[in-house]
Design a protein around this motif. Structure first.
Motif, PDB file in Angstrom:
ATOM      1  N   SER A 107      -5.222  -2.675  -6.100  1.00  0.00           N
ATOM      2  CA  SER A 107      -5.840  -1.773  -5.124  1.00  0.00           C
ATOM      3  C   SER A 107      -5.106  -1.851  -3.794  1.00  0.00           C
ATOM      4  N   PRO A 108      -4.957  -0.701  -3.094  1.00  0.00           N
ATOM      5  CA  PRO A 108      -4.337  -0.704  -1.760  1.00  0.00           C
ATOM      6  C   PRO A 108      -5.318  -1.204  -0.709  1.00  0.00           C
ATOM      7  N   VAL A 109      -4.798  -1.886   0.289  1.00  0.00           N
ATOM      8  CA  VAL A 109      -5.640  -2.428   1.355  1.00  0.00           C
ATOM      9  C   VAL A 109      -5.392  -1.703   2.664  1.00  0.00           C
ATOM     10  N   ILE A 110      -4.143  -1.672   3.088  1.00  0.00           N
ATOM     11  CA  ILE A 110      -3.844  -1.117   4.401  1.00  0.00           C
ATOM     12  C   ILE A 110      -2.381  -0.688   4.460  1.00  0.00           C
ATOM     13  N   ASN A 111      -2.152   0.346   5.236  1.00  0.00           N
ATOM     14  CA  ASN A 111      -0.788   0.732   5.587  1.00  0.00           C
ATOM     15  C   ASN A 111      -0.419  -0.052   6.840  1.00  0.00           C
ATOM     16  N   LYS A 112       0.363  -1.093   6.651  1.00  0.00           N
ATOM     17  CA  LYS A 112       0.589  -2.036   7.736  1.00  0.00           C
ATOM     18  C   LYS A 112       1.436  -1.451   8.857  1.00  0.00           C
ATOM     19  N   SER A 113       2.532  -0.811   8.520  1.00  0.00           N
ATOM     20  CA  SER A 113       3.408  -0.248   9.564  1.00  0.00           C
ATOM     21  C   SER A 113       4.370   0.746   8.945  1.00  0.00           C
ATOM     22  N   VAL A 114       4.895   1.610   9.807  1.00  0.00           N
ATOM     23  CA  VAL A 114       5.941   2.554   9.422  1.00  0.00           C
ATOM     24  C   VAL A 114       7.012   2.520  10.505  1.00  0.00           C
ATOM     25  N   MET A 115       8.208   2.095  10.165  1.00  0.00           N
ATOM     26  CA  MET A 115       9.329   2.072  11.093  1.00  0.00           C
ATOM     27  C   MET A 115      10.216   3.275  10.812  1.00  0.00           C
ATOM     28  N   THR A 128       5.462  -0.154   5.120  1.00  0.00           N
ATOM     29  CA  THR A 128       4.977  -1.455   4.653  1.00  0.00           C
ATOM     30  C   THR A 128       3.499  -1.346   4.303  1.00  0.00           C
ATOM     31  N   ASN A 129       3.176  -1.668   3.035  1.00  0.00           N
ATOM     32  CA  ASN A 129       1.801  -1.597   2.547  1.00  0.00           C
ATOM     33  C   ASN A 129       1.350  -2.967   2.053  1.00  0.00           C
ATOM     34  N   VAL A 130       0.066  -3.213   2.188  1.00  0.00           N
ATOM     35  CA  VAL A 130      -0.557  -4.436   1.671  1.00  0.00           C
ATOM     36  C   VAL A 130      -1.423  -4.052   0.472  1.00  0.00           C
ATOM     37  N   LEU A 131      -1.188  -4.731  -0.660  1.00  0.00           N
ATOM     38  CA  LEU A 131      -1.920  -4.465  -1.902  1.00  0.00           C
ATOM     39  C   LEU A 131      -2.662  -5.719  -2.330  1.00  0.00           C
ATOM     40  N   ASN A 132      -3.754  -5.500  -3.011  1.00  0.00           N
ATOM     41  CA  ASN A 132      -4.556  -6.598  -3.553  1.00  0.00           C
ATOM     42  C   ASN A 132      -4.478  -6.592  -5.074  1.00  0.00           C
ATOM     43  N   ILE A 133      -4.291  -7.779  -5.646  1.00  0.00           N
ATOM     44  CA  ILE A 133      -4.362  -7.972  -7.101  1.00  0.00           C
ATOM     45  C   ILE A 133      -5.543  -8.893  -7.381  1.00  0.00           C
ATOM     46  N   THR A 134      -6.514  -8.378  -8.109  1.00  0.00           N
ATOM     47  CA  THR A 134      -7.744  -9.132  -8.393  1.00  0.00           C
ATOM     48  C   THR A 134      -7.729  -9.591  -9.841  1.00  0.00           C
ATOM     49  N   ASN A 135      -7.929 -10.885 -10.040  1.00  0.00           N
ATOM     50  CA  ASN A 135      -7.943 -11.491 -11.363  1.00  0.00           C
ATOM     51  C   ASN A 135      -9.352 -11.990 -11.663  1.00  0.00           C
ATOM     52  N   THR A 177       2.649  -7.944   0.004  1.00  0.00           N
ATOM     53  CA  THR A 177       3.190  -6.966   0.948  1.00  0.00           C
ATOM     54  C   THR A 177       4.410  -6.303   0.325  1.00  0.00           C
ATOM     55  N   VAL A 178       4.385  -4.977   0.307  1.00  0.00           N
ATOM     56  CA  VAL A 178       5.458  -4.206  -0.311  1.00  0.00           C
ATOM     57  C   VAL A 178       6.049  -3.277   0.736  1.00  0.00           C
ATOM     58  N   GLU A 179       7.358  -3.323   0.872  1.00  0.00           N
ATOM     59  CA  GLU A 179       8.068  -2.467   1.827  1.00  0.00           C
ATOM     60  C   GLU A 179       8.855  -1.410   1.053  1.00  0.00           C
ATOM     61  N   VAL A 180       8.551  -0.148   1.327  1.00  0.00           N
ATOM     62  CA  VAL A 180       9.163   0.960   0.600  1.00  0.00           C
ATOM     63  C   VAL A 180      10.129   1.691   1.522  1.00  0.00           C
ATOM     64  N   PRO A 181      11.414   1.763   1.201  1.00  0.00           N
ATOM     65  CA  PRO A 181      12.358   2.554   2.003  1.00  0.00           C
ATOM     66  C   PRO A 181      12.260   4.034   1.650  1.00  0.00           C
ATOM     67  N   ILE A 182      12.188   4.875   2.651  1.00  0.00           N
ATOM     68  CA  ILE A 182      12.055   6.317   2.468  1.00  0.00           C
ATOM     69  C   ILE A 182      13.177   7.002   3.239  1.00  0.00           C
ATOM     70  N   SER A 183      13.784   7.954   2.580  1.00  0.00           N
ATOM     71  CA  SER A 183      14.853   8.733   3.206  1.00  0.00           C
ATOM     72  C   SER A 183      14.523  10.214   3.034  1.00  0.00           C
ATOM     73  N   ILE A 184      14.346  10.928   4.147  1.00  0.00           N
ATOM     74  CA  ILE A 184      14.019  12.358   4.129  1.00  0.00           C
ATOM     75  C   ILE A 184      15.293  13.136   4.467  1.00  0.00           C
TER      76      ILE A 184
END
Length: 242
Positions: A107-115, A128-135, A177-184
């Motif tokens: 599940s997604p938690v928060i959009n931490k930042s966008v540079m 940068t997004n923060v995700l939760n993994i629940t076991n 924490t997952v950081e996704v590079p985006i190029s437009i």
């Protein structure tokens, strides 16, 4: 002639004769065997008078015991069987309870930042997004092979793949924490993000995530889609709940 001693009546003489006849019949029916210390009597056919069973004949001899022997009438048999069955059922129930596969949640938690970085022909961003993994299981879970891609208006603008993600302990939740590079590269979106005439530069970002988890000897795939609003005109985005 005078005999000394007590006289015997005819009835006593008859009893003595009867007793002697019974002893003779008993002796004729049951043969007495001699022993090592007292060799009087016949030799025992089983041990041949040595007092022990010869080696190699243990499987050939049969022991005869009377029907009144208590070993033939074990006590509390039903109780022992009931207790054994109950213990087996309880053990199986506990094993199924602790080892039965339970759900895994991504599940997604928060959009931490966008540079945001501007180049002459593109707009580069790091989301940068923060995700939760629940076991929910009682065993540890290994998360691996995470694929994430970002889309803007059905156009893929960024991809990322992580081989080894993390290990989640039993009955716990872990944040990654997952950081996704985006190029437009689209000309219209470039002009929209770089233009100073617009006060708001908001883009609708669609994130598609899939991840494999391994636990209890089998693998399972988790998938989730989330939608976020990001600002492509400034160098940061204030964190907010998704």
């Amino acid at each position: 002639m005078v005999s000394l001693g007590h006289g015997c009546s005819p009835q006593e003489d008859q009893d003595v004769l009867v007793g002697q006849s019974k002893d003779k019949r008993r002796q004729s029916k049951w043969r007495e065997y001699g022993s090592i210390s007292d060799p009087a009597g016949d030799t025992c056919p089983t041990c041949q008078g040595i007092g022990r069973i010869p080696r190699g004949q243990e499987t050939q001899l049969v022991a005869v015991i009377p029907c009144s022997d208590q070993r033939l009438k074990p006590r509390h048999t039903k109780l022992y069987v009931t207790i054994s069955v109950a213990v087996c059922l309880l053990t199986c129930a506990l094993i199924l309870f602790f080892l039965f596969p339970r759900s895994m949640t991504l599940s997604p938690v928060i959009n931490k930042s966008v540079m945001v970085f501007f180049t002459p022909s593109t707009v580069e961003m790091k989301v940068t997004n923060v995700l939760n993994i629940t076991n929910e299981n009682f065993v540890s879970v290994q998360a691996h092979d995470m694929d994430l891609q970002a889309l803007i208006w059905d156009t893929v603008v960024g991809k990322i793949k992580i081989s080894n993600v993390t290990t989640v302990r039993p009955r716990s939740q872990k944040s990654i924490t997952v950081e996704v590079p985006i190029s437009i590269e689209d000309v219209g979106l470039n002009g929209y993000c770089k233009s100073s005439s617009y006060r708001i530069h908001t883009l609708f970002l669609h994130l598609q995530m899939s991840m494999k988890v391994f636990y209890l000897g089998h693998s399972e795939q988790l998938s989730i889609d989330t939608f976020q609003y990001i600002d492509c005109g400034t160098n940061s985005t204030v964190p907010h709940l998704t």
